[in-house]
Design a protein around this motif. Sequence first.
Motif, PDB file in Angstrom:
ATOM      1  N   TYR A 251     -12.399  -3.841   7.759  1.00 45.08           N
ATOM      2  CA  TYR A 251     -11.205  -3.640   6.919  1.00 45.08           C
ATOM      3  C   TYR A 251     -11.120  -2.204   6.402  1.00 45.08           C
ATOM      4  CZ  TYR A 251      -8.335  -3.761   2.707  1.00 45.08           C
ATOM      5  OH  TYR A 251      -7.404  -3.481   1.743  1.00 45.08           O
ATOM      6  N   LEU A 252     -12.234  -1.704   5.869  1.00 49.26           N
ATOM      7  CA  LEU A 252     -12.245  -0.346   5.335  1.00 49.26           C
ATOM      8  C   LEU A 252     -11.970   0.685   6.425  1.00 49.26           C
ATOM      9  CD1 LEU A 252     -15.296  -0.648   2.917  1.00 49.26           C
ATOM     10  CD2 LEU A 252     -12.887  -0.486   2.281  1.00 49.26           C
ATOM     11  N   GLY A 253     -12.519   0.424   7.618  1.00 48.26           N
ATOM     12  CA  GLY A 253     -12.279   1.317   8.742  1.00 48.26           C
ATOM     13  C   GLY A 253     -10.815   1.337   9.145  1.00 48.26           C
ATOM     14  N   MET A 254     -10.169   0.177   9.043  1.00 49.11           N
ATOM     15  CA  MET A 254      -8.772   0.078   9.460  1.00 49.11           C
ATOM     16  C   MET A 254      -7.811   0.753   8.492  1.00 49.11           C
ATOM     17  SD  MET A 254      -8.727  -3.773  11.008  1.00 49.11           S
ATOM     18  CE  MET A 254      -7.007  -3.738  11.511  1.00 49.11           C
ATOM     19  N   ILE A 255      -8.142   0.751   7.200  1.00 48.94           N
ATOM     20  CA  ILE A 255      -7.209   1.360   6.247  1.00 48.94           C
ATOM     21  C   ILE A 255      -7.471   2.857   6.078  1.00 48.94           C
ATOM     22  CG2 ILE A 255      -6.923  -0.799   4.990  1.00 48.94           C
ATOM     23  CD1 ILE A 255      -8.687   0.353   2.775  1.00 48.94           C
ATOM     24  N   THR A 256      -8.634   3.333   6.571  1.00 47.20           N
ATOM     25  CA  THR A 256      -8.916   4.760   6.498  1.00 47.20           C
ATOM     26  C   THR A 256      -7.917   5.526   7.362  1.00 47.20           C
ATOM     27  OG1 THR A 256     -11.274   4.345   6.185  1.00 47.20           O
ATOM     28  CG2 THR A 256     -10.648   6.542   6.909  1.00 47.20           C
ATOM     29  N   GLY A 257      -7.350   6.557   6.804  1.00 47.06           N
ATOM     30  CA  GLY A 257      -6.349   7.338   7.533  1.00 47.06           C
ATOM     31  C   GLY A 257      -4.945   6.839   7.290  1.00 47.06           C
ATOM     32  N   GLU A 258      -4.828   5.661   6.674  1.00 45.99           N
ATOM     33  CA  GLU A 258      -3.509   5.098   6.370  1.00 45.99           C
ATOM     34  C   GLU A 258      -3.457   4.619   4.920  1.00 45.99           C
ATOM     35  OE1 GLU A 258      -2.638   2.067   9.227  1.00 45.99           O
ATOM     36  OE2 GLU A 258      -3.068   3.340  10.937  1.00 45.99           O
ATOM     37  N   LEU A 259      -4.210   5.304   4.063  1.00 46.11           N
ATOM     38  CA  LEU A 259      -4.349   4.846   2.685  1.00 46.11           C
ATOM     39  C   LEU A 259      -3.024   4.784   1.944  1.00 46.11           C
ATOM     40  CD1 LEU A 259      -7.667   6.587   1.561  1.00 46.11           C
ATOM     41  CD2 LEU A 259      -7.294   4.177   2.099  1.00 46.11           C
ATOM     42  N   GLU A 260      -2.164   5.801   2.106  1.00 42.40           N
ATOM     43  CA  GLU A 260      -0.896   5.820   1.388  1.00 42.40           C
ATOM     44  C   GLU A 260      -0.001   4.655   1.789  1.00 42.40           C
ATOM     45  OE1 GLU A 260      -0.060   7.621  -1.228  1.00 42.40           O
ATOM     46  OE2 GLU A 260      -2.119   8.378  -1.082  1.00 42.40           O
ATOM     47  N   GLU A 261       0.072   4.409   3.107  1.00 36.06           N
ATOM     48  CA  GLU A 261       0.887   3.291   3.597  1.00 36.06           C
ATOM     49  C   GLU A 261       0.319   1.961   3.117  1.00 36.06           C
ATOM     50  OE1 GLU A 261       4.055   1.468   5.365  1.00 36.06           O
ATOM     51  OE2 GLU A 261       3.716   3.619   5.108  1.00 36.06           O
ATOM     52  N   CYS A 262      -1.012   1.845   3.150  1.00 30.99           N
ATOM     53  CA  CYS A 262      -1.666   0.609   2.697  1.00 30.99           C
ATOM     54  C   CYS A 262      -1.434   0.389   1.207  1.00 30.99           C
ATOM     55  CB  CYS A 262      -3.166   0.669   2.995  1.00 30.99           C
ATOM     56  SG  CYS A 262      -3.553   0.514   4.745  1.00 30.99           S
ATOM     57  N   LYS A 263      -1.470   1.469   0.423  1.00 30.64           N
ATOM     58  CA  LYS A 263      -1.222   1.354  -1.015  1.00 30.64           C
ATOM     59  C   LYS A 263       0.185   0.830  -1.273  1.00 30.64           C
ATOM     60  CE  LYS A 263      -4.389   4.933  -2.716  1.00 30.64           C
ATOM     61  NZ  LYS A 263      -4.479   6.286  -3.321  1.00 30.64           N
ATOM     62  N   LYS A 264       1.158   1.339  -0.518  1.00 30.10           N
ATOM     63  CA  LYS A 264       2.542   0.882  -0.669  1.00 30.10           C
ATOM     64  C   LYS A 264       2.648  -0.609  -0.379  1.00 30.10           C
ATOM     65  CE  LYS A 264       4.709   5.296   0.596  1.00 30.10           C
ATOM     66  NZ  LYS A 264       5.541   5.982   1.623  1.00 30.10           N
ATOM     67  N   ASN A 265       1.983  -1.046   0.700  1.00 33.15           N
ATOM     68  CA  ASN A 265       2.035  -2.457   1.070  1.00 33.15           C
ATOM     69  C   ASN A 265       1.352  -3.332   0.019  1.00 33.15           C
ATOM     70  OD1 ASN A 265       3.383  -1.869   3.442  1.00 33.15           O
ATOM     71  ND2 ASN A 265       1.516  -1.731   4.665  1.00 33.15           N
ATOM     72  N   LEU A 266       0.227  -2.844  -0.524  1.00 31.62           N
ATOM     73  CA  LEU A 266      -0.485  -3.596  -1.560  1.00 31.62           C
ATOM     74  C   LEU A 266       0.364  -3.734  -2.821  1.00 31.62           C
ATOM     75  CD1 LEU A 266      -4.139  -2.202  -1.278  1.00 31.62           C
ATOM     76  CD2 LEU A 266      -3.426  -4.567  -0.918  1.00 31.62           C
ATOM     77  N   ILE A 267       1.026  -2.639  -3.196  1.00 32.81           N
ATOM     78  CA  ILE A 267       1.881  -2.661  -4.384  1.00 32.81           C
ATOM     79  C   ILE A 267       3.048  -3.623  -4.184  1.00 32.81           C
ATOM     80  CG2 ILE A 267       3.495  -1.291  -5.761  1.00 32.81           C
ATOM     81  CD1 ILE A 267       1.587   1.115  -5.271  1.00 32.81           C
ATOM     82  N   ALA A 268       3.632  -3.602  -2.977  1.00 43.11           N
ATOM     83  CA  ALA A 268       4.763  -4.488  -2.675  1.00 43.11           C
ATOM     84  C   ALA A 268       4.348  -5.955  -2.724  1.00 43.11           C
ATOM     85  CB  ALA A 268       5.323  -4.149  -1.296  1.00 43.11           C
ATOM     86  N   SER A 269       3.184  -6.267  -2.136  1.00 38.98           N
ATOM     87  CA  SER A 269       2.721  -7.662  -2.123  1.00 38.98           C
ATOM     88  C   SER A 269       2.336  -8.111  -3.532  1.00 38.98           C
ATOM     89  CB  SER A 269       1.538  -7.828  -1.169  1.00 38.98           C
ATOM     90  OG  SER A 269       0.412  -7.090  -1.605  1.00 38.98           O
ATOM     91  N   ARG A 270       1.743  -7.211  -4.315  1.00 41.84           N
ATOM     92  CA  ARG A 270       1.357  -7.558  -5.686  1.00 41.84           C
ATOM     93  C   ARG A 270       2.589  -7.804  -6.554  1.00 41.84           C
ATOM     94  NH1 ARG A 270      -2.478  -3.347  -8.497  1.00 41.84           N
ATOM     95  NH2 ARG A 270      -3.846  -4.131  -6.838  1.00 41.84           N
ATOM     96  N   SER A 271       3.617  -6.999  -6.342  1.00 40.40           N
ATOM     97  CA  SER A 271       4.857  -7.160  -7.121  1.00 40.40           C
ATOM     98  C   SER A 271       5.491  -8.506  -6.843  1.00 40.40           C
ATOM     99  CB  SER A 271       5.847  -6.040  -6.777  1.00 40.40           C
ATOM    100  OG  SER A 271       5.309  -4.777  -7.122  1.00 40.40           O
ATOM    101  N   LEU A 272       5.479  -8.930  -5.596  1.00 40.63           N
ATOM    102  CA  LEU A 272       6.063 -10.215  -5.238  1.00 40.63           C
ATOM    103  C   LEU A 272       5.268 -11.361  -5.846  1.00 40.63           C
ATOM    104  CD1 LEU A 272       8.255 -11.657  -3.648  1.00 40.63           C
ATOM    105  CD2 LEU A 272       6.748 -11.623  -1.644  1.00 40.63           C
ATOM    106  N   VAL A 273       3.949 -11.269  -5.786  1.00 43.74           N
ATOM    107  CA  VAL A 273       3.088 -12.310  -6.366  1.00 43.74           C
ATOM    108  C   VAL A 273       3.258 -12.377  -7.886  1.00 43.74           C
ATOM    109  CG1 VAL A 273       0.691 -13.002  -6.778  1.00 43.74           C
ATOM    110  CG2 VAL A 273       1.375 -12.238  -4.508  1.00 43.74           C
ATOM    111  N   ASN A 274       3.426 -11.219  -8.515  1.00 43.62           N
ATOM    112  CA  ASN A 274       3.569 -11.176  -9.970  1.00 43.62           C
ATOM    113  C   ASN A 274       4.806 -11.912 -10.451  1.00 43.62           C
ATOM    114  OD1 ASN A 274       1.214  -9.788 -10.463  1.00 43.62           O
ATOM    115  ND2 ASN A 274       2.172  -7.769 -10.492  1.00 43.62           N
ATOM    116  N   LYS A 275       5.816 -12.077  -9.585  1.00 46.23           N
ATOM    117  CA  LYS A 275       7.017 -12.828  -9.970  1.00 46.23           C
ATOM    118  C   LYS A 275       6.707 -14.277 -10.293  1.00 46.23           C
ATOM    119  CE  LYS A 275      10.414  -9.979  -7.526  1.00 46.23           C
ATOM    120  NZ  LYS A 275      11.497  -9.959  -6.522  1.00 46.23           N
TER     121      LYS A 275
END
Length: 278
Positions: A251-275
């Motif tokens: 998992y860590l290897g896969m998100i390396t090099g794409e941290l900004e995009e992964c952060k955006k996706n994490l924030i989006a998924s967290r926002s939806l769950v928080n509803k």
Amino acid sequence: MSCLYKIKSCENLTKTEEKLSQYIIENVNGIIYDSIQDIAAKTNTSPAAVIRFSKKLGYNGFSELKLDLAKDNTEEIPLFSEKICEKDSLKTIVKKSMLSDTSAVEQTYKLLRIETLNNAVHAMKRAKRIYLFGISSSGICCYDLAQKLSRVGYDVVFYNDFHMQLAATTYITKDDVALAVSYSGNTKEINVAMEHAKAQGATTISITQFIKSPLLKFSDLILYVPSQENDLRLGAVSSRNASLILTDLLYLGMITGELEECKKNLIASRSLVNKLRL
């Protein structure tokens, strides 16, 4: 990967292989200077037998085995053998558990080949879809990886019901990756799924112990966990922890090099769950 650990974990050795195995373990410091002919003479075997033994351990030949052996720490590599006993106090159980966990972590990293991990990471990042196969405690590792990868935007297929997982695997293609977690390497459901995935041209990756098993035949890339548990276990503790280390590294290897995009996706998924909490 630790050459010594490979040798100590290898099962179903012939008498000739047992001779070679014992000689290597007892002569670690000197064997790297020996030729094939030297080893054959000292063990009363043959050069061909030395080469066959090297290949059984996963090397192209004896020279490659010696190179890997030279990298080993020459200290004794312990295979954890302390078992929980009925008379053990809770304090003793805690100590044994700590030793077991520590040993599992150390041996997992010693068995790790960065090249294999790197190839697995690249295969999974390129994949159109990632199929995960695991049952029982191995299924827990798959579930953990599935939810992590899904939240950062990867298309992952995993079901706790293996019949549903197998049905979904009907549609696997050469553009996909199949990842199996199986400590024994002998779980029929896992092997059937991996055999099908390989036949369809998908890249197959396995997390398993270093033994001869059917699963190895269906695996393009193999990440090893230490052989620390008997077939009859009170619970798959060490193997589960070791497998989680490897799935986390993937998992860590896969998100390396794409941290900004992964952060955006994490924030989006967290926002939806928080509803759901409003």
